[in-house]
Design a protein around this motif. Structure first.
Motif, short mmCIF file in Angstrom:
data_model
loop_
_atom_site.label_atom_id
_atom_site.label_comp_id
_atom_site.label_asym_id
_atom_site.label_seq_id
_atom_site.Cartn_x
_atom_site.Cartn_y
_atom_site.Cartn_z
N UNK A 54 -3.24 4.27 7.71
CA UNK A 54 -3.91 5.57 7.68
C UNK A 54 -3.66 6.24 6.34
N UNK A 55 -4.72 6.76 5.77
CA UNK A 55 -4.67 7.46 4.50
C UNK A 55 -5.08 8.91 4.75
N UNK A 56 -4.36 9.87 4.16
CA UNK A 56 -4.75 11.24 4.41
C UNK A 56 -3.83 12.28 3.80
N UNK A 57 -3.80 13.43 4.43
CA UNK A 57 -3.13 14.60 3.88
C UNK A 57 -1.62 14.54 4.07
N UNK A 58 -0.88 15.24 3.21
CA UNK A 58 0.58 15.16 3.23
C UNK A 58 1.25 15.58 4.53
N UNK A 59 0.65 16.50 5.28
CA UNK A 59 1.30 17.01 6.49
C UNK A 59 1.12 16.09 7.70
N UNK A 60 0.32 15.06 7.57
CA UNK A 60 0.07 14.14 8.68
C UNK A 60 1.20 13.10 8.73
N UNK A 107 0.80 -1.22 0.00
CA UNK A 107 0.00 0.00 0.00
C UNK A 107 0.83 1.27 0.00
N UNK A 108 2.13 1.15 0.28
CA UNK A 108 3.04 2.29 0.29
C UNK A 108 2.91 3.09 -1.01
N UNK A 109 2.88 4.41 -0.90
CA UNK A 109 2.73 5.30 -2.06
C UNK A 109 1.45 4.99 -2.83
N UNK A 110 0.41 4.59 -2.09
CA UNK A 110 -0.89 4.24 -2.68
C UNK A 110 -0.79 3.10 -3.68
N UNK A 111 0.20 2.22 -3.47
CA UNK A 111 0.38 1.10 -4.38
C UNK A 111 0.91 1.51 -5.74
N UNK A 112 1.29 2.77 -5.88
CA UNK A 112 1.78 3.29 -7.17
C UNK A 112 3.29 3.05 -7.26
N UNK A 113 3.62 1.80 -7.32
CA UNK A 113 5.01 1.37 -7.33
C UNK A 113 5.07 0.07 -8.11
N UNK A 114 5.92 0.02 -9.14
CA UNK A 114 5.95 -1.17 -9.99
C UNK A 114 6.51 -2.39 -9.28
N UNK A 115 7.10 -2.21 -8.09
CA UNK A 115 7.59 -3.34 -7.32
C UNK A 115 6.69 -3.67 -6.13
N UNK A 116 5.57 -3.00 -6.00
CA UNK A 116 4.71 -3.13 -4.82
C UNK A 116 4.27 -4.58 -4.58
N UNK A 117 4.11 -4.91 -3.30
CA UNK A 117 3.73 -6.28 -2.90
C UNK A 117 2.22 -6.45 -3.01
N UNK A 136 -9.54 3.71 -0.86
CA UNK A 136 -9.38 2.89 0.35
C UNK A 136 -8.33 1.80 0.19
N UNK A 137 -7.64 1.46 1.28
CA UNK A 137 -6.81 0.24 1.25
C UNK A 137 -7.70 -0.96 0.97
N UNK A 138 -7.32 -1.78 0.01
CA UNK A 138 -8.21 -2.81 -0.50
C UNK A 138 -7.51 -4.16 -0.54
#
Length: 477
Positions: A312-318, A277-287, A363-365
């Motif tokens: 947790x999903x949310x705003x950049x400053x969190x 889920x790191x980087x919203x799963x926008x990673x070609x090596x994502x698990x 959402x994390x899915x």
């Protein structure tokens, strides 16, 4: 540049207006606000950038390895000194958490530039000698000259460093087109680097897919390198082939994550939830494609769901956020489309929807029950979606793992050493992690096979791809 004016290209160490008559908005994916306007740079703009790079090649290409090392070290230091500016420039176009950009982008960029600074001084070749009686042979490893590069939106700063690091270390000059949605941190990187490079050494042109095609199809570069989708990679390869230009393609992935009964299931679940889920799963090596032994499937899914529930999903400053929004509305539509098209035998164990708030948040899915030939198994989703399948035995695990068109990365989770040796040999992927997933280091190559493209980023292998080999033979008698 006046406020509200379109962004400019960076050519010959200065910002210059594009000749474009077509412009498009750059959107902040957190709140969908317009944060800039980009030109769709024209053939005239690309010609100007390549002319600058060609002129600079005779200067930069003849610098000593020591001089190139010093320049890259200065750039790395300047990247760290401009940390906040780079973070601001990137977050406003990616929505990534600031803490992620600070560590995974700025720190990593500086580290990798320092690696390539050192690598500039250790290129090797066959020793000079008499390989034919009466003749001396020696090898020169030379820069290619000018290279064209195209970078994606998921890690704009870091992947720009993957491209320019080896290219500059080897003595090449660069024309780089960043993604149309995330150009700001790359522009700033070129501005920062300009203080330490001859004019025209590192040029950035802005635009859309059409601009990228102009960069790839131009007759000037000796190599064109892209990190992007399979579709974009094929287009670049075709365009480059018309000029017999080398192509370097780092494309999609569909990493299998194989979990056996003898693995530490708690560690595996925690790591997979994070790296899937790191980087919203926008990673070609994502698990994102998990294969679990039949006997522990249900137990492992429960553990994975428990870990995903903590995300947790949310705003950049969190600082507690693992990921932010998807990068753009096209990607949001793509991810949602995979969910909408799921077959009836699939089960959405958690998530599956856009989050009800402004921005492109999803959402994390986790999805179970999929079969090997289902679209969500075979195609790269590139979103916060983890699929879980089961396998019967080692052979079934290998068959399912390798039965996709992508061959970038993979991982195997087991305490059985013989199994580790077999799977690291037989998994048809450019990287195989054992009891971990996703860490990269500048010293090791990154790149895949088959549908994931060819060529390597990072490591000395990458540096060598930005050179050519010349044989010099002299009569000795």
């Amino acid at each position: 540049m006046p406020e509200n004016s379109p962004l400019q290209n960076f050519i010959n160490n200065t910002y210059v207006d594009s000749t474009a008559t077509t412009f498009f908005d750059i959107i902040n994916p957190v709140d969908e606000s317009v944060v800039g306007r980009s030109p769709a740079s024209t053939a005239e703009d690309i010609d100007a950038a390549y002319a600058a790079a060609r002129s600079a090649a005779t200067v930069w290409g003849r610098t000593t390895p020591s001089a190139r090392q010093q320049a890259l070290l200065h750039i790395a230091d300047a990247v760290e000194a401009n940390r906040d500016r780079l973070i601001d420039a990137q977050v406003i176009t990616t929505g990534q958490p600031r803490h992620l950009v600070s560590t995974e982008e700025v720190d990593t960029t500086a580290d990798q530039l320092r690696f390539f600074a050192g690598s500039a001084r250790v290129l090797e070749g066959r020793s000079s000698g008499e390989y034919l009686e009466g003749y001396n042979s020696q090898i020169r490893r030379e820069p290619l000259g000018v290279v064209g590069q195209v970078t994606p939106w998921n890690y704009p700063l870091m992947i720009a460093a993957w491209k320019i690091g080896p290219a500059l270390a080897a003595g090449n000059t660069v024309v780089l087109k960043p993604s149309d949605t995330t150009p700001l941190s790359t522009l700033l990187l070129a501005e920062i680097a300009a203080e330490f490079l001859p004019a025209g050494t590192f040029n950035v042109v802005l635009g859309d897919a059409g601009t990228g095609e102009l960069v790839a199809s131009h007759r000037t570069p000796s190599l064109v390198s892209i990190t992007g989708s399979v579709r974009a990679g094929i287009e670049v390869a075709v365009a480059a082939a018309r000029n017999l230009t080398r192509a370097h393609l780092e494309l999609g992935g569909k990493a299998p994550v194989i979990v056996f009964e003898d693995a530490d299931l708690d560690v595996a679940a925690e790591t997979i939830a994070t790296t899937g889920l790191f980087n919203a799963g926008q990673d070609c090596t994502a698990a994102t494609r998990v294969l679990v032994a039949e006997g522990i499937h249900d137990v492992f899914v429960d553990k994975l769901l428990a870990e995903v529930a903590k995300v947790k999903v949310g705003d950049p400053d969190d600082e507690d956020v693992l990921y932010g929004p998807l990068n753009n509305p096209r990607q949001l539509e793509r991810v949602a489309g995979f969910i909408e098209r799921l077959p009836g035998h699939a089960t959405i164990a958690t998530g599956g929807s856009r989050i009800d708030r402004p921005g492109y948040f999803f959402e994390p899915t986790v999805i179970t029950g999929l079969q090997q030939d289902d679209e969500a198994i075979q195609q790269e989703i590139f979103g916060p979606v983890i699929t879980v399948q089961s396998f019967r035995d080692d052979d079934d695990a290998l068959d399912k793992a390798n039965d996709v068109d992508f061959s970038l990365s993979s991982s195997v989770w087991t305490s059985n050493h013989k199994r580790v040796l077999r799977f690291t040999r037989d998994l048809d992927f450019g990287a195989v992690w054992v009891n971990t997933h996703i860490p990269l280091t500048a010293e090791m190559p990154h790149g895949g096979f088959d549908g994931s493209g060819y060529g390597k980023d990072l490591s000395m292998y990458s540096l060598e791809e930005y050179t050519r080999v010349k044989h010099i033979m002299s009569a000795t008698d």
